[in-house]
Design a protein around this motif. Structure first.
Motif, PDB file in Angstrom:
ATOM      1  N   ASP A  33      29.315  38.122  50.105  1.00  0.00           N
ATOM      2  CA  ASP A  33      28.804  37.664  48.812  1.00  0.00           C
ATOM      3  C   ASP A  33      28.316  38.845  47.974  1.00  0.00           C
ATOM      4  O   ASP A  33      28.531  38.900  46.761  1.00  0.00           O
ATOM      5  N   GLU A  34      27.655  39.787  48.636  1.00  0.00           N
ATOM      6  CA  GLU A  34      27.158  40.988  47.957  1.00  0.00           C
ATOM      7  C   GLU A  34      28.321  41.795  47.361  1.00  0.00           C
ATOM      8  O   GLU A  34      28.253  42.252  46.224  1.00  0.00           O
ATOM      9  N   VAL A  35      29.404  41.938  48.115  1.00  0.00           N
ATOM     10  CA  VAL A  35      30.583  42.655  47.628  1.00  0.00           C
ATOM     11  C   VAL A  35      31.158  41.935  46.410  1.00  0.00           C
ATOM     12  O   VAL A  35      31.479  42.567  45.384  1.00  0.00           O
ATOM     13  N   GLN A  36      31.296  40.627  46.490  1.00  0.00           N
ATOM     14  CA  GLN A  36      31.886  39.876  45.380  1.00  0.00           C
ATOM     15  C   GLN A  36      31.053  39.999  44.107  1.00  0.00           C
ATOM     16  O   GLN A  36      31.608  40.108  43.006  1.00  0.00           O
ATOM     17  N   LEU A  43      34.665  47.808  40.539  1.00  0.00           N
ATOM     18  CA  LEU A  43      36.123  47.794  40.518  1.00  0.00           C
ATOM     19  C   LEU A  43      36.718  48.965  39.735  1.00  0.00           C
ATOM     20  O   LEU A  43      37.746  49.516  40.140  1.00  0.00           O
ATOM     21  N   PRO A  44      36.108  49.431  38.632  1.00  0.00           N
ATOM     22  CA  PRO A  44      36.686  50.573  37.918  1.00  0.00           C
ATOM     23  C   PRO A  44      36.873  51.821  38.788  1.00  0.00           C
ATOM     24  O   PRO A  44      37.741  52.648  38.507  1.00  0.00           O
ATOM     25  N   ARG A  60      35.120  49.666  55.782  1.00  0.00           N
ATOM     26  CA  ARG A  60      36.517  49.277  55.517  1.00  0.00           C
ATOM     27  C   ARG A  60      36.569  47.970  54.725  1.00  0.00           C
ATOM     28  O   ARG A  60      37.295  47.860  53.742  1.00  0.00           O
ATOM     29  N   ALA A  61      35.792  46.982  55.164  1.00  0.00           N
ATOM     30  CA  ALA A  61      35.796  45.688  54.485  1.00  0.00           C
ATOM     31  C   ALA A  61      35.249  45.802  53.064  1.00  0.00           C
ATOM     32  O   ALA A  61      35.765  45.168  52.140  1.00  0.00           O
ATOM     33  N   THR A  62      34.226  46.614  52.875  1.00  0.00           N
ATOM     34  CA  THR A  62      33.680  46.816  51.529  1.00  0.00           C
ATOM     35  C   THR A  62      34.729  47.438  50.620  1.00  0.00           C
ATOM     36  O   THR A  62      34.948  46.983  49.494  1.00  0.00           O
ATOM     37  N   GLY A  63      35.395  48.490  51.097  1.00  0.00           N
ATOM     38  CA  GLY A  63      36.431  49.147  50.296  1.00  0.00           C
ATOM     39  C   GLY A  63      37.564  48.203  49.936  1.00  0.00           C
ATOM     40  O   GLY A  63      38.031  48.168  48.796  1.00  0.00           O
ATOM     41  N   GLU A  64      38.006  47.421  50.903  1.00  0.00           N
ATOM     42  CA  GLU A  64      39.076  46.450  50.637  1.00  0.00           C
ATOM     43  C   GLU A  64      38.594  45.370  49.676  1.00  0.00           C
ATOM     44  O   GLU A  64      39.304  44.991  48.747  1.00  0.00           O
ATOM     45  N   GLY A  65      37.385  44.861  49.900  1.00  0.00           N
ATOM     46  CA  GLY A  65      36.840  43.814  49.041  1.00  0.00           C
ATOM     47  C   GLY A  65      36.651  44.251  47.602  1.00  0.00           C
ATOM     48  O   GLY A  65      36.727  43.444  46.683  1.00  0.00           O
ATOM     49  N   LEU A  66      36.422  45.547  47.401  1.00  0.00           N
ATOM     50  CA  LEU A  66      36.266  46.085  46.048  1.00  0.00           C
ATOM     51  C   LEU A  66      37.606  46.459  45.416  1.00  0.00           C
ATOM     52  O   LEU A  66      37.645  46.922  44.282  1.00  0.00           O
TER      53      LEU A  66
END
Length: 197
Positions: A33-36, A43-44, A60-66
């Protein structure tokens, strides 16, 4: 020629008090939820010429989620904590209070059988100093807060004890710019700025 590296702290999976050394836990629902919530602001940074992340599952998940599609860099891994891996600081202190005191007091100490704080800082500095240098090139690196703290100590050429005085919050950003051995801290709202140095 200078390189601009924007570090993004991985989203958290637990409260700061429950953080574990070399935490391999994936993002939990609160972390996702924090990533979203951060996507519109962060995102820029996906436009960076180079996109990296640490091998930790949260990074890894944070980078992919962003939306960064980052390349995993082993040099961006957390400090090797030896037999304390997976423990909280409190758990390590309960089992080996003298060893924890020695580790906190001496940046060369390795009572846990892993990597010293000084070696950890040097490793992060070595990673920075070996990034490809093209004029105006920009990079983004998603990593655990501890990794970013070590990189900042290197950039600032600060005493290793400074590491304990730097607070890196989940999904915060910090920029550094420079070239091997000559780095500067950039406090200019990096998530809203272009990645060109």
């Amino acid at each position: 020629m200078a390189l601009r590296v924007t570090f993004v702290a991985a989203a958290g999976s637990s409260s700061v008090l429950a953080e574990r050394f070399e935490d391999d836990r994936p993002l939990d629902r609160a972390g996702w939820d924090e990533v979203q919530r951060a996507v519109p602001d962060l995102l820029p940074l996906a436009a960076a010429d180079l996109r990296y992340c640490s091998p930790a599952p949260r990074s890894r998940a944070t980078g992919e989620g962003l939306g960064y599609a980052p390349l995993v860099q082993l040099a961006l891994r957390d400090c090797d904590m030896g037999r304390w891996r997976g423990m909280t600081l409190g758990e390590a202190m309960a089992r080996e209070p003298g060893a924890v005191d020695a580790w906190l007091a001496d940046p060369r100490a390795t009572p846990h059988g892993g990597e010293s704080l000084l070696d950890f800082i040097r490793r992060l500095g070595g990673w920075l100093d070996t990034r490809p240098l093209e004029d105006g090139c920009g990079a983004v690196a998603v990593a655990e807060p501890s990794v970013i703290r070590a990189a900042l100590v290197y950039v600032l050429k600060a005493p290793p004890a400074t590491y304990w005085s730097i607070d890196v919050r989940s999904l915060s950003t910090i920029g550094v710019a420079g070239r091997p051995g000559r780095w500067s801290l950039c406090l200019d709202g990096v998530s809203a700025q272009p990645l060109r140095a």
